[in-house]
Write a protein that holds these residues in place. Structure first.
Motif, mmCIF file in Angstrom:
data_model
loop_
_atom_site.group_PDB
_atom_site.id
_atom_site.type_symbol
_atom_site.label_atom_id
_atom_site.label_comp_id
_atom_site.label_asym_id
_atom_site.label_seq_id
_atom_site.Cartn_x
_atom_site.Cartn_y
_atom_site.Cartn_z
ATOM 1 N N GLU A 35 0.832 -1.207 0.000
ATOM 2 C CA GLU A 35 0.000 0.000 0.000
ATOM 3 C C GLU A 35 0.872 1.264 0.000
ATOM 4 O OE1 GLU A 35 -3.377 2.210 2.809
ATOM 5 O OE2 GLU A 35 -2.765 0.133 3.233
ATOM 6 N N ILE A 36 1.911 1.270 0.809
ATOM 7 C CA ILE A 36 2.819 2.417 0.872
ATOM 8 C C ILE A 36 3.514 2.615 -0.476
ATOM 9 C CG2 ILE A 36 4.953 3.304 1.919
ATOM 10 C CD1 ILE A 36 4.092 1.798 4.497
ATOM 11 N N LEU A 37 3.967 1.513 -1.064
ATOM 12 C CA LEU A 37 4.686 1.594 -2.334
ATOM 13 C C LEU A 37 3.773 2.052 -3.470
ATOM 14 C CD1 LEU A 37 6.922 -1.599 -2.003
ATOM 15 C CD2 LEU A 37 7.729 0.775 -2.145
ATOM 16 N N ARG A 38 2.545 1.589 -3.486
ATOM 17 C CA ARG A 38 1.615 2.022 -4.539
ATOM 18 C C ARG A 38 1.330 3.522 -4.423
ATOM 19 N NH1 ARG A 38 -0.414 -1.670 -7.821
ATOM 20 N NH2 ARG A 38 -0.534 -3.876 -7.197
ATOM 21 N N GLU A 39 1.198 3.977 -3.204
ATOM 22 C CA GLU A 39 0.945 5.394 -2.976
ATOM 23 C C GLU A 39 2.142 6.220 -3.458
ATOM 24 O OE1 GLU A 39 -0.534 8.265 0.737
ATOM 25 O OE2 GLU A 39 0.172 6.224 1.129
#
Length: 403
Positions: free
Chosen positions: A284-288
């Motif tokens: 989730e952090i990486l996609r953001e």
């Protein structure tokens, strides 16, 4: 009649080359252009020969006479002064070609391609700063243990004991390379075992108390600095890789479909490729972040240039900005945090943890585990860890779980 200093100084050039003799074959040759050369005329093996002894006034009359005397001693011993000079010059050239610095740079060039850029830079900088100025010009085969120790002592005396030990190790590698290539017969570095004071073991500051970890996670979520740095802070505890491995992450290494991060061997301390299973929270952090930096090479680009990774001080500076002291938390501390809590609180098998930390882990038969060893179990561990951190972050009661 012998020459005098005054006669040599005052002689004027003529239309033709003139010769002023001093005796014993020594004479001063004066060119029409004004140049003055000392020459020695002698016979060797029945042949008349000449030897240049230098240029006046760089070589005085006294110096020229001493050089004449040295040459005459060689002749008395049956040695041709001209051939002796050639041999000495060749020996100096060979000694220079086999100097410690020349061989060290050759060793570095042959090995640095297999090292990370930072590792290689540290080694050559250490040699250039602490070793080459003192023994770099010395023929490597002539360097003794005492001379090497004196060089390392200079490093030790400024308080850099660990650097002295690392320089000692690098010098040993250079000596062994010289032996392998036929330019030295032994390595004096093992003779210095115990000569340097031991390095005081220091551990990277880390928060390992679960309640304090919760405080840290909440502080990172509320970080008011750059978004890229904030993402690095939030991802660091979830993947617990080394700081350099984190900040140099590249988007081509991230596989969103498989939820994996594949770090190439060139960037790993153990020079082996490393696989990091990504929890749903990490993805989730990486996609953001991908929406902001995904067009570039680096996951965490530098503040001034997208072509370079973020500074190695960025995460550390953010921790200090949030009020976490140097002796309280460090960039490496996320690794100690995970190792301690996964083992002591969550009860995860130590070999799973060590393998995910990219430490040298071997199976019962002594074989090194490969990058996919226990992958299914490590995936579960990484998700368990991320879920546990979420509980700490919201201040939930800390309850040991089973792996």
């Amino acid at each position: 009649m012998s020459l005098t200093d005054t006669a040599v100084k005052n002689v004027k050039p003529g239309d033709k080359t003139a010769r002023l003799f001093d005796g014993g074959g020594l004479y001063l040759e004066v060119a029409p252009a004004g140049g003055k050369w000392w020459r020695l005329k002698y016979r060797y093996d029945g042949k008349e020969k000449r030897l240049s002894l230098g240029v006046y006034p760089d070589v005085s009359l006294k110096d020229a006479r001493q050089r004449r005397s040295d040459a005459r001693k060689l002749l008395a011993d049956g040695v041709d002064p001209s051939e002796n000079r050639k041999a000495v010059k060749a020996a100096k050239t060979e000694r220079g070609a086999n100097s410690f610095e020349v061989i060290a740079r050759e060793w570095f060039a042959k090995n640095s391609a297999t090292w990370s850029e930072n590792h290689g830079s540290r080694i050559i900088r250490r040699l250039e700063r602490d070793i080459f100025p003192w023994i770099g010009g010395r023929p490597i085969a002539e360097i003794k243990a005492q001379e090497l120790l004196a060089t390392l002592r200079r490093v030790e005396e400024r308080g850099a004991v660990e650097t002295a030990h690392r320089a000692h190790q690098n010098c040993g590698q250079v000596f062994r390379y010289a032996i392998a290539t036929g330019r030295a017969e032994r390595d004096p570095s093992p003779d210095l075992k115990g000569a340097l004071p031991p390095v005081k073991q220091s551990h990277h500051a880390a928060i390992t108390d679960p309640k304090a970890v919760g405080d840290l996670l909440r502080a990172m979520d509320g970080y008011q600095g750059a978004f890229v740095t904030k993402c690095a802070l939030r991802l660091a505890p979830l993947v617990f890789v080394r700081p350099g491995e984190l900040r140099r992450a590249e988007w081509t290494e991230i596989d969103f479909d498989k939820a994996e991060w594949n770090i190439p061997a060139a960037r790993m301390k153990m020079r082996e490729p490393h696989l990091v299973p990504l929890s749903t929270q990490a993805v989730e952090i990486l996609r953001e972040l991908h929406a902001l930096t995904g067009d570039g090479r680096y996951v965490f680009p530098g503040a001034r240039s997208n072509g370079r990774p973020m500074s190695d001080n960025a995460v550390l500076a953010a921790l200090r900005r949030m009020g976490f002291a140097k002796d309280e938390m460090s960039g490496h501390g996320f690794r100690a945090m995970a190792r301690t809590i996964l083992d002591e609180v969550l009860g995860v098998r130590p070999d799973f943890i060590e393998h995910q930390l990219a430490h040298a882990v071997r199976d019962p038969n002594g074989r090194a585990y490969n990058r996919t060893a226990h992958l299914a179990e490590r995936r579960k561990m990484m998700q368990l860890w991320a879920d546990y951190l979420d509980k700490l972050k919201v201040g939930a009661e800390v309850i040991p779980l089973c792996a």
